[in-house]
Design a protein around this motif. Structure first.
Motif, PDB file in Angstrom:
ATOM      1  N   GLU A  16     -71.996 -17.805  31.770  1.00 20.46           N
ATOM      2  CA  GLU A  16     -70.972 -17.429  30.805  1.00 20.46           C
ATOM      3  C   GLU A  16     -70.317 -16.142  31.288  1.00 20.46           C
ATOM      4  OE1 GLU A  16     -72.937 -19.176  26.756  1.00 20.46           O
ATOM      5  OE2 GLU A  16     -73.646 -17.209  27.444  1.00 20.46           O
ATOM      6  N   SER A  50     -65.615 -17.582  33.148  1.00 17.10           N
ATOM      7  CA  SER A  50     -64.196 -17.236  33.176  1.00 17.10           C
ATOM      8  C   SER A  50     -63.672 -17.020  34.587  1.00 17.10           C
ATOM      9  CB  SER A  50     -63.960 -15.976  32.345  1.00 17.10           C
ATOM     10  OG  SER A  50     -64.745 -14.905  32.840  1.00 17.10           O
ATOM     11  N   GLY A  51     -64.558 -16.739  35.523  1.00 16.62           N
ATOM     12  CA  GLY A  51     -64.158 -16.490  36.898  1.00 16.62           C
ATOM     13  C   GLY A  51     -65.350 -16.006  37.697  1.00 16.62           C
ATOM     14  N   SER A  80     -64.361 -25.483  32.611  1.00 15.52           N
ATOM     15  CA  SER A  80     -63.205 -25.542  31.708  1.00 15.52           C
ATOM     16  C   SER A  80     -62.115 -24.557  32.125  1.00 15.52           C
ATOM     17  CB  SER A  80     -63.618 -25.294  30.255  1.00 15.52           C
ATOM     18  OG  SER A  80     -64.137 -24.005  30.104  1.00 15.52           O
ATOM     19  N   SER A  81     -62.488 -23.461  32.770  1.00 12.19           N
ATOM     20  CA  SER A  81     -61.517 -22.461  33.199  1.00 12.19           C
ATOM     21  C   SER A  81     -60.680 -22.983  34.364  1.00 12.19           C
ATOM     22  CB  SER A  81     -62.242 -21.185  33.633  1.00 12.19           C
ATOM     23  OG  SER A  81     -61.395 -20.369  34.422  1.00 12.19           O
ATOM     24  N   SER A 102     -65.055 -32.130  33.267  1.00 10.53           N
ATOM     25  CA  SER A 102     -64.365 -31.299  32.280  1.00 10.53           C
ATOM     26  C   SER A 102     -64.740 -31.741  30.865  1.00 10.53           C
ATOM     27  CB  SER A 102     -62.851 -31.367  32.480  1.00 10.53           C
ATOM     28  OG  SER A 102     -62.410 -32.701  32.361  1.00 10.53           O
TER      29      SER A 102
END
Length: 126
Positions: A16, A50-51, A80-81, A102
């Motif tokens: 996460e 997120s990255g 999902s990002s 996804s």
């Protein structure tokens, strides 16, 4: 970041937020331990990632390239990002043995079946 082995030969991660190099190295170390007795199938829930740093991406891709077909049978990654999706899809092109999802329910269904199969097989071996 967390990781666990829910059944023999199954290695799971949950990431996460932003993945730094230290966490990527922890994933690799734990994967090496998990695959010491038998090759593993990886399930990586990265939907909330997120990255990642370029160093984290590189060490994970290098490890996946070197170990897929040896200590890693194949890997499944839920994303999902859009940023993570680009990197994982590029890695899938070069590494092989990598399935990208996804859809959470499809990913979790596949993971559940793999855990059930591994648990059943382990019971027959004992």
């Amino acid at each position: 970041m967390s990781h666990w082995c829910p059944a023999p030969g199954i290695y799971c991660t949950l990431v996460e937020g932003f993945l730094e190099i230290e966490a990527a190295r922890a994933i690799i170390s734990a994967s090496a331990v998990a695959s010491a007795e038998k090759p593993i199938i990886g399930y990586h829930d990265w939907a909330a990632m997120s990255g990642y740093t370029s160093e984290a991406r590189k060490v994970l891709m290098d490890y996946g390239s070197a170990e897929t077909g040896k200590s890693i049978v194949r890997s499944h990654v839920l994303i999902s990002s859009p940023v993570v999706a680009i990197g994982v899809n590029v890695a899938a092109t070069f590494v092989g043995g990598l399935t990208v999802y996804s859809n959470r329910s499809v990913f979790e269904g596949h993971r559940h079946r793999s855990i059930l199969n591994a648990t059943t097989a382990a019971g027959r071996e004992s």
